[in-house]
Design an enzyme around this catalytic site. Structure first.
Site, PDB file in Angstrom:
ATOM      1  N   ILE A 157      34.805 -30.916   3.159  1.00 23.71           N
ATOM      2  CA  ILE A 157      35.912 -30.213   2.494  1.00 23.71           C
ATOM      3  C   ILE A 157      36.562 -31.096   1.429  1.00 23.71           C
ATOM      4  CG2 ILE A 157      38.062 -28.931   2.833  1.00 23.71           C
ATOM      5  CD1 ILE A 157      35.351 -27.762   4.090  1.00 23.71           C
ATOM      6  N   THR A 158      36.443 -30.644   0.179  1.00 20.85           N
ATOM      7  CA  THR A 158      37.024 -31.368  -0.952  1.00 20.85           C
ATOM      8  C   THR A 158      38.545 -31.408  -0.799  1.00 20.85           C
ATOM      9  OG1 THR A 158      35.185 -30.713  -2.369  1.00 20.85           O
ATOM     10  CG2 THR A 158      37.222 -31.374  -3.491  1.00 20.85           C
ATOM     11  N   ASP A 242      33.095 -16.898  -6.869  1.00 25.18           N
ATOM     12  CA  ASP A 242      32.636 -16.473  -8.200  1.00 25.18           C
ATOM     13  C   ASP A 242      33.380 -17.250  -9.282  1.00 25.18           C
ATOM     14  OD1 ASP A 242      30.724 -14.670  -7.462  1.00 25.18           O
ATOM     15  OD2 ASP A 242      32.026 -12.908  -7.613  1.00 25.18           O
ATOM     16  N   ARG A 270      22.112 -50.627 -29.872  1.00 30.79           N
ATOM     17  CA  ARG A 270      20.988 -51.309 -29.226  1.00 30.79           C
ATOM     18  C   ARG A 270      19.809 -51.372 -30.195  1.00 30.79           C
ATOM     19  NH1 ARG A 270      19.559 -55.084 -25.625  1.00 30.79           N
ATOM     20  NH2 ARG A 270      17.483 -54.697 -24.755  1.00 30.79           N
ATOM     21  N   GLY A 342      17.205 -50.624 -18.883  1.00 33.53           N
ATOM     22  CA  GLY A 342      17.642 -51.357 -17.685  1.00 33.53           C
ATOM     23  C   GLY A 342      19.150 -51.352 -17.520  1.00 33.53           C
ATOM     24  N   GLU A 365      29.496 -25.197  -3.741  1.00 33.97           N
ATOM     25  CA  GLU A 365      29.854 -23.820  -4.133  1.00 33.97           C
ATOM     26  C   GLU A 365      28.600 -22.958  -4.327  1.00 33.97           C
ATOM     27  OE1 GLU A 365      33.344 -23.220  -6.414  1.00 33.97           O
ATOM     28  OE2 GLU A 365      34.074 -25.238  -6.020  1.00 33.97           O
ATOM     29  N   GLY A 366      27.624 -23.219  -3.474  1.00 39.32           N
ATOM     30  CA  GLY A 366      26.337 -22.516  -3.521  1.00 39.32           C
ATOM     31  C   GLY A 366      25.313 -23.377  -4.229  1.00 39.32           C
ATOM     32  N   THR A 367      24.252 -23.747  -3.499  1.00 40.70           N
ATOM     33  CA  THR A 367      23.205 -24.584  -4.099  1.00 40.70           C
ATOM     34  C   THR A 367      22.501 -23.809  -5.223  1.00 40.70           C
ATOM     35  OG1 THR A 367      21.550 -23.737  -2.581  1.00 40.70           O
ATOM     36  CG2 THR A 367      22.750 -25.719  -1.873  1.00 40.70           C
ATOM     37  N   SER A 368      21.668 -24.524  -5.973  1.00 37.99           N
ATOM     38  CA  SER A 368      20.918 -23.851  -7.050  1.00 37.99           C
ATOM     39  C   SER A 368      20.020 -22.749  -6.480  1.00 37.99           C
ATOM     40  CB  SER A 368      20.079 -24.876  -7.829  1.00 37.99           C
ATOM     41  OG  SER A 368      20.951 -25.764  -8.496  1.00 37.99           O
TER      42      SER A 368
END
Ligand code: FAD
Length: 386
Positions: A157-158, A242, A270, A342, A365-368
């Site tokens: 729980i966030t 939703d 770089r 690196g 909030e619901g996996t992919s």
């Protein structure tokens, strides 16, 4: 079709960007390393009006819409994804469902405290044995006199250990034929007898967010804290999610943009083979692919928010935005680490943190996989439009 933000929306975006870049970004590394919850961030976000973005002004909120919410969450995520998920959950789940389904006295009691940032809200659905299968949750709520007694464990729980109010979903009827018909939502305060925060999760990323178990042991919740109808909790849970998915999509867009920004900046300084690495075609190709995906993810996220703002069914679009944006965040984080070589694999540069943080957006909030199920049901005409 108008893709231009209004003057008010530009101001909200600019305010969030300046605060995030000047204040949150410098703090983010240390909070991540110490795995510490940045309480002061939410006090400040409350002062900016970002803890009650969509809360009506009469209850102390900013009275804005979900388009404003996604603009703010994206900017916060560009600096500190941990703060962004806490902010997104707070605004789009507890604040929203209390605003929609709360009684007048519940709204008066909870919304001003949440909107000011005095309290942070949490949303407790998941349990150790029921994650994706949220309709089958087992935490029980039994009516005894003028209160309900809750027993069970909520997990992941966030803001669980730092919340002032938690919307908890529990089973009030075990005998229904369809399990989703026996769930009720409750507004629970940590001071209620029998409520305690359990194990704090040690996470791959989002280490400055609080993710913990909540233990409900004969937890006494007054009857007046039932949110909405008894046994009507599943509809509340899904309506909240939703909107929550649009918030997660915005968080993912912010992470992806931060990855592109960092990689572009690094590639200009770089040097290898006597040239800045941004001059190499293969590096430029990465930037082109990242930029195109971010643009698509941002448009999908804003479209879902725009539909929600107009009261148009948006469940499919919210799932599509979350699916695509979270995939974009993970993709861009991986590409950014590659551009840094690196150095990208070390804690010296921010892309390592974004790489760890991005992954969570594909899970909560619901996996992919669950988003794909939702979308496919709509495509096949099997889902209700809401
Ligand atoms: C950082 C973080 C914060 C979170 N915050 C909250 C919060 O505030 N409140 C809350 O309630 N929860 C929260 N969660 C929990 C989160 O919502 C769940 O982890 C998520 O819903 C998945 O549940 P699970 O972990 O039990 O995985 P499971 O449901 O066990 O899934 C395991 C795997 O199986 C796949 N799978 C499951 N069902 C199907 C299917 N039908 N078809 C195909 N594949 C399937 C899943 O996609 C996944 O890949 C949080 C999680 C994390 C990591």
């Amino acid at each position: 079709m108008d893709f231009e933000l209004s003057e008010e929306q530009k101001l909200i975006q600019q305010t969030a960007r300046e605060y995030a870049q000047s204040t949150l970004l410098p703090r983010a590394v240390d909070y991540d390393r110490r795995e510490e919850f940045p309480r002061q961030n939410y006090t400040e976000l409350g002062e900016l009006g970002f803890m009650g973005i969509t809360v009506p002004e009469e209850y102390g909120g900013a009275g804005l819409d979900d388009t404003a919410m996604v603009l703010v969450v994206e900017e916060i995520a560009r600096a500190c994804p941990s703060t962004a998920i806490t902010l997104s959950v707070h605004n789009s789940l507890p604040c929203r469902v209390i605003g929609w389904f709360g009684s007048e006295s519940q709204k008066k009691k909870y919304l001003p405290r949440l909107a000011s940032g005095e309290w942070i809200g949490a949303y407790a659905v998941s349990e150790p044995d029921y994650g994706s299968d949220a309709a089958r949750i087992q935490t029980s709520a039994v009516k005894k006199g003028d209160r309900y007694v809750l027993n069970g464990v909520k997990t992941w729980i966030t803001t669980g250990a730092n919340a002032g109010a938690v919307v908890v979903f529990a089973r009030t009827d075990k005998n229904v034929e369809k399990p989703h018909r026996g769930i009720t939502a409750f507004i629970v305060e940590p001071s209620f007898p029998g409520f305690s925060a359990g194990r704090q999760e040690k996470k791959l990323g989002l280490r400055a967010s609080d993710t913990c178990q909540l233990v409900l042991e004969d937890c006494e919740v007054p009857e007046e804290n039932v949110l909405g109808e008894v046994n009507g909790g599943f509809g509340i849970m899904m309506r909240g999610l939703d909107g929550g998915r649009i918030g997660v999509a915005a968080q993912a867009v912010g992470i992806a943009q931060a990855c592109l920004d960092a990689a572009v900046e690094y590639s200009k300084v770089r040097r290898q083979f006597g040239r800045a690495i941004c001059e190499f075609g293969m590096i430029q190709q990465k930037f082109a692919d990242m930029a195109a995906r971010i643009n698509a993810a941002r448009l999908m996220t804003r479209q879902a928010a725009w539909l929600k703002d107009r009261g148009v069914p948006h469940s499919k679009e919210a799932s599509m935005a979350k699916l695509f944006a979270s995939d974009t965040a993970v993709y861009c984080a991986e590409q950014a680490v590659q551009v840094y070589g690196g150095y990208g694999y070390t804690k010296e540069y921010p892309v390592e943190r974004y790489f760890r943080d991005a992954k969570a957006t594909e899970i909560y909030e619901g996996t992919s996989e669950i988003q794909r199920i939702v979308i496919a049901r709509h495509v096949l005409g099997l889902a209700k439009r809401h």
